[in-house]
Design a protein around this motif. Structure first.
Motif, PDB file in Angstrom:
ATOM      1  N   TYR A  81       0.845  -1.179   0.000  1.00  0.00           N
ATOM      2  CA  TYR A  81       0.000   0.000   0.000  1.00  0.00           C
ATOM      3  C   TYR A  81       0.884   1.234   0.000  1.00  0.00           C
ATOM      4  O   TYR A  81       1.955   1.240   0.596  1.00  0.00           O
ATOM      5  N   LYS A  82       0.426   2.293  -0.661  1.00  0.00           N
ATOM      6  CA  LYS A  82       1.172   3.551  -0.709  1.00  0.00           C
ATOM      7  C   LYS A  82       0.487   4.567   0.186  1.00  0.00           C
ATOM      8  O   LYS A  82      -0.713   4.817   0.064  1.00  0.00           O
ATOM      9  N   ASP A  83       1.259   5.160   1.099  1.00  0.00           N
ATOM     10  CA  ASP A  83       0.746   6.193   1.989  1.00  0.00           C
ATOM     11  C   ASP A  83       0.618   7.485   1.189  1.00  0.00           C
ATOM     12  O   ASP A  83       1.614   7.994   0.666  1.00  0.00           O
ATOM     13  N   SER A  85       0.070  10.543   2.083  1.00  0.00           N
ATOM     14  CA  SER A  85       0.652  11.759   2.659  1.00  0.00           C
ATOM     15  C   SER A  85       2.165  11.789   2.523  1.00  0.00           C
ATOM     16  O   SER A  85       2.754  12.825   2.258  1.00  0.00           O
ATOM     17  N   SER A  86       2.833  10.651   2.715  1.00  0.00           N
ATOM     18  CA  SER A  86       4.289  10.643   2.681  1.00  0.00           C
ATOM     19  C   SER A  86       4.852   9.983   1.427  1.00  0.00           C
ATOM     20  O   SER A  86       6.029  10.149   1.119  1.00  0.00           O
TER      21      SER A  86
END
Length: 94
Positions: A81-83, A85-86
């Motif tokens: 999964y890709k965050d 916000s960061s």
């Protein structure tokens, strides 16, 4: 008619959410552990805490290059999964 359908859907979501909150807020330990001795209760609680602990893996600073390989021999180990916000990638082993 579409407006009432959306209203019914919203009411269903709210009622299910309240039902889940109600069940979670009840103290269910007396029901689950009613026939156990004090030592068995303590051991069970320790085992439950072990299961709920999450081990943090290592952080990769750059993405590995995967364009040169053919993709054969790889085994799926989890989901990534890709965050938003960061921008960090988080892998959850499955």
């Amino acid at each position: 008619m579409a407006g009432t359908t959306n209203l019914v859907d919203a009411m269903l979501v709210i009622s299910v959410g309240l039902l889940v909150f109600l069940v979670m807020s009840w103290n269910m330990q007396s029901v689950v552990f009613s026939d156990m001795t004090a030592e068995e209760k303590q051991n069970t609680m320790k085992e439950m805490q072990k299961v709920s602990q999450v081990n943090q893996g290592k952080e990769l600073n750059d993405t590995p290059n995967s364009t040169e390989s053919s993709g054969q021999g790889y085994v799926e180990m989890g989901k990534v999964y890709k965050d938003p916000s960061s921008g960090k990638l988080i892998m959850v082993e499955g």
